[in-house]
Design a protein around this motif. Structure first.
Motif, PDB file in Angstrom:
ATOM      1  N   GLU A   1    -118.827 -57.255  40.742  1.00 13.84           N
ATOM      2  CA  GLU A   1    -118.965 -57.379  39.287  1.00 13.84           C
ATOM      3  C   GLU A   1    -117.925 -56.513  38.576  1.00 13.84           C
ATOM      4  OE1 GLU A   1    -120.862 -59.289  37.163  1.00 13.84           O
ATOM      5  OE2 GLU A   1    -121.289 -60.374  39.028  1.00 13.84           O
ATOM      6  N   LEU A   2    -117.699 -55.315  39.076  1.00 18.17           N
ATOM      7  CA  LEU A   2    -116.724 -54.417  38.475  1.00 18.17           C
ATOM      8  C   LEU A   2    -115.319 -54.996  38.566  1.00 18.17           C
ATOM      9  CD1 LEU A   2    -116.304 -51.657  37.148  1.00 18.17           C
ATOM     10  CD2 LEU A   2    -116.050 -50.690  39.434  1.00 18.17           C
ATOM     11  N   ARG A   3    -115.017 -55.660  39.669  1.00 14.15           N
ATOM     12  CA  ARG A   3    -113.688 -56.250  39.849  1.00 14.15           C
ATOM     13  C   ARG A   3    -113.395 -57.316  38.803  1.00 14.15           C
ATOM     14  NH1 ARG A   3    -112.604 -58.246  45.717  1.00 14.15           N
ATOM     15  NH2 ARG A   3    -110.660 -58.801  44.721  1.00 14.15           N
ATOM     16  N   LYS A   4    -114.433 -57.956  38.270  1.00 18.18           N
ATOM     17  CA  LYS A   4    -114.223 -59.001  37.271  1.00 18.18           C
ATOM     18  C   LYS A   4    -113.652 -58.444  35.971  1.00 18.18           C
ATOM     19  CE  LYS A   4    -117.915 -62.002  38.969  1.00 18.18           C
ATOM     20  NZ  LYS A   4    -119.238 -62.586  38.680  1.00 18.18           N
ATOM     21  N   THR A   5    -113.979 -57.187  35.645  1.00 21.23           N
ATOM     22  CA  THR A   5    -113.545 -56.609  34.373  1.00 21.23           C
ATOM     23  C   THR A   5    -112.496 -55.516  34.531  1.00 21.23           C
ATOM     24  OG1 THR A   5    -115.371 -55.017  34.440  1.00 21.23           O
ATOM     25  CG2 THR A   5    -115.762 -57.092  33.281  1.00 21.23           C
ATOM     26  N   ALA A   6    -112.304 -55.027  35.738  1.00 22.94           N
ATOM     27  CA  ALA A   6    -111.341 -53.942  35.960  1.00 22.94           C
ATOM     28  C   ALA A   6    -109.917 -54.488  35.915  1.00 22.94           C
ATOM     29  CB  ALA A   6    -111.604 -53.279  37.310  1.00 22.94           C
ATOM     30  N   PRO A   7    -109.009 -53.690  35.355  1.00 22.41           N
ATOM     31  CA  PRO A   7    -107.613 -54.144  35.345  1.00 22.41           C
ATOM     32  C   PRO A   7    -107.056 -54.130  36.766  1.00 22.41           C
ATOM     33  CG  PRO A   7    -107.787 -51.906  34.514  1.00 22.41           C
ATOM     34  CD  PRO A   7    -109.180 -52.410  34.721  1.00 22.41           C
ATOM     35  N   GLY A   8    -106.117 -55.019  37.027  1.00 27.67           N
ATOM     36  CA  GLY A   8    -105.503 -55.086  38.348  1.00 27.67           C
ATOM     37  C   GLY A   8    -104.577 -53.896  38.594  1.00 27.67           C
ATOM     38  N   ALA A   9    -104.279 -53.653  39.839  1.00 26.59           N
ATOM     39  CA  ALA A   9    -103.364 -52.576  40.202  1.00 26.59           C
ATOM     40  C   ALA A   9    -102.340 -53.131  41.180  1.00 26.59           C
ATOM     41  CB  ALA A   9    -104.132 -51.427  40.849  1.00 26.59           C
ATOM     42  N   THR A  10    -101.126 -52.635  41.040  1.00 27.46           N
ATOM     43  CA  THR A  10    -100.066 -53.061  41.957  1.00 27.46           C
ATOM     44  C   THR A  10    -100.154 -52.242  43.245  1.00 27.46           C
ATOM     45  OG1 THR A  10     -98.458 -51.453  41.171  1.00 27.46           O
ATOM     46  CG2 THR A  10     -98.552 -53.577  39.990  1.00 27.46           C
ATOM     47  N   VAL A  11     -99.483 -52.736  44.275  1.00 24.29           N
ATOM     48  CA  VAL A  11     -99.438 -52.012  45.547  1.00 24.29           C
ATOM     49  C   VAL A  11     -98.793 -50.647  45.327  1.00 24.29           C
ATOM     50  CG1 VAL A  11     -98.429 -52.002  47.860  1.00 24.29           C
ATOM     51  CG2 VAL A  11     -99.390 -54.114  46.927  1.00 24.29           C
ATOM     52  N   GLU A  12     -97.763 -50.590  44.509  1.00 20.83           N
ATOM     53  CA  GLU A  12     -97.073 -49.333  44.242  1.00 20.83           C
ATOM     54  C   GLU A  12     -98.027 -48.326  43.593  1.00 20.83           C
ATOM     55  OE1 GLU A  12     -95.755 -52.351  43.281  1.00 20.83           O
ATOM     56  OE2 GLU A  12     -94.329 -52.450  44.936  1.00 20.83           O
ATOM     57  N   GLU A  13     -98.846 -48.780  42.652  1.00 26.12           N
ATOM     58  CA  GLU A  13     -99.804 -47.881  42.000  1.00 26.12           C
ATOM     59  C   GLU A  13    -100.830 -47.352  43.011  1.00 26.12           C
ATOM     60  OE1 GLU A  13    -100.284 -49.390  37.435  1.00 26.12           O
ATOM     61  OE2 GLU A  13    -101.079 -50.703  39.016  1.00 26.12           O
ATOM     62  N   ILE A  14    -101.316 -48.224  43.848  1.00 24.47           N
ATOM     63  CA  ILE A  14    -102.301 -47.814  44.845  1.00 24.47           C
ATOM     64  C   ILE A  14    -101.711 -46.768  45.781  1.00 24.47           C
ATOM     65  CG2 ILE A  14    -103.690 -48.594  46.816  1.00 24.47           C
ATOM     66  CD1 ILE A  14    -103.989 -51.276  45.264  1.00 24.47           C
ATOM     67  N   LEU A  15    -100.478 -46.996  46.231  1.00 24.43           N
ATOM     68  CA  LEU A  15     -99.823 -46.025  47.114  1.00 24.43           C
ATOM     69  C   LEU A  15     -99.579 -44.699  46.402  1.00 24.43           C
ATOM     70  CD1 LEU A  15     -97.268 -48.354  48.944  1.00 24.43           C
ATOM     71  CD2 LEU A  15     -99.432 -47.436  49.827  1.00 24.43           C
ATOM     72  N   GLN A  16     -99.237 -44.772  45.140  1.00 25.45           N
ATOM     73  CA  GLN A  16     -99.024 -43.554  44.355  1.00 25.45           C
ATOM     74  C   GLN A  16    -100.333 -42.770  44.239  1.00 25.45           C
ATOM     75  OE1 GLN A  16     -97.693 -44.278  40.359  1.00 25.45           O
ATOM     76  NE2 GLN A  16     -97.386 -42.113  39.905  1.00 25.45           N
ATOM     77  N   TRP A  17    -101.440 -43.448  43.957  1.00 28.00           N
ATOM     78  CA  TRP A  17    -102.742 -42.775  43.860  1.00 28.00           C
ATOM     79  C   TRP A  17    -103.117 -42.141  45.193  1.00 28.00           C
ATOM     80  CZ3 TRP A  17    -105.049 -47.786  41.493  1.00 28.00           C
ATOM     81  CH2 TRP A  17    -104.651 -47.909  40.163  1.00 28.00           C
ATOM     82  N   ARG A  18    -102.832 -42.867  46.269  1.00 30.26           N
ATOM     83  CA  ARG A  18    -103.139 -42.354  47.602  1.00 30.26           C
ATOM     84  C   ARG A  18    -102.366 -41.070  47.880  1.00 30.26           C
ATOM     85  NH1 ARG A  18    -100.431 -45.181  52.552  1.00 30.26           N
ATOM     86  NH2 ARG A  18     -98.776 -43.979  51.615  1.00 30.26           N
ATOM     87  N   ASP A  19    -101.112 -41.043  47.453  1.00 27.95           N
ATOM     88  CA  ASP A  19    -100.233 -39.932  47.786  1.00 27.95           C
ATOM     89  C   ASP A  19    -100.309 -38.764  46.807  1.00 27.95           C
ATOM     90  OD1 ASP A  19     -99.396 -41.361  49.984  1.00 27.95           O
ATOM     91  OD2 ASP A  19     -97.652 -42.212  48.977  1.00 27.95           O
TER      92      ASP A  19
END
Length: 81
Positions: A58-76
């Motif tokens: 349900e949350l995925r329906k309203t959450a903004p998308g994220a790019t692979v680069e953003e995800i890697l940046q958050w991880r790092d």
């Protein structure tokens, strides 16, 4: 797994049930030997997992998308290289 003496378990039974409800297994001991275990109900555990999955979908329906680069940046973030 948490170990607790039978006499203490008797005095704190309600608190122990709360811990088991949160997923912890409690070993009850007498004279240093395990005589019983209190474990979470497997069906309740599966039901909580199903509800969590449903909430995430349900949350995925309203959450903004994220790019692979953003995800890697958050991880790092905060890592030392």
């Amino acid at each position: 797994m948490k170990h607790i003496q039978a006499s203490e378990a008797k005095a704190k039974f309600s608190e122990l049930l709360d811990q088991v409800e949160r997923g912890e297994t409690i070993a009850i001991t007498r004279h240093g030997r395990i005589v019983a275990r209190i474990t979470p109900d497997e069906e309740a555990k599966r039901q909580r997992a199903r509800e969590a999955i449903k909430d995430i979908l349900e949350l995925r329906k309203t959450a903004p998308g994220a790019t692979v680069e953003e995800i890697l940046q958050w991880r790092d973030e905060g890592r030392r290289f």
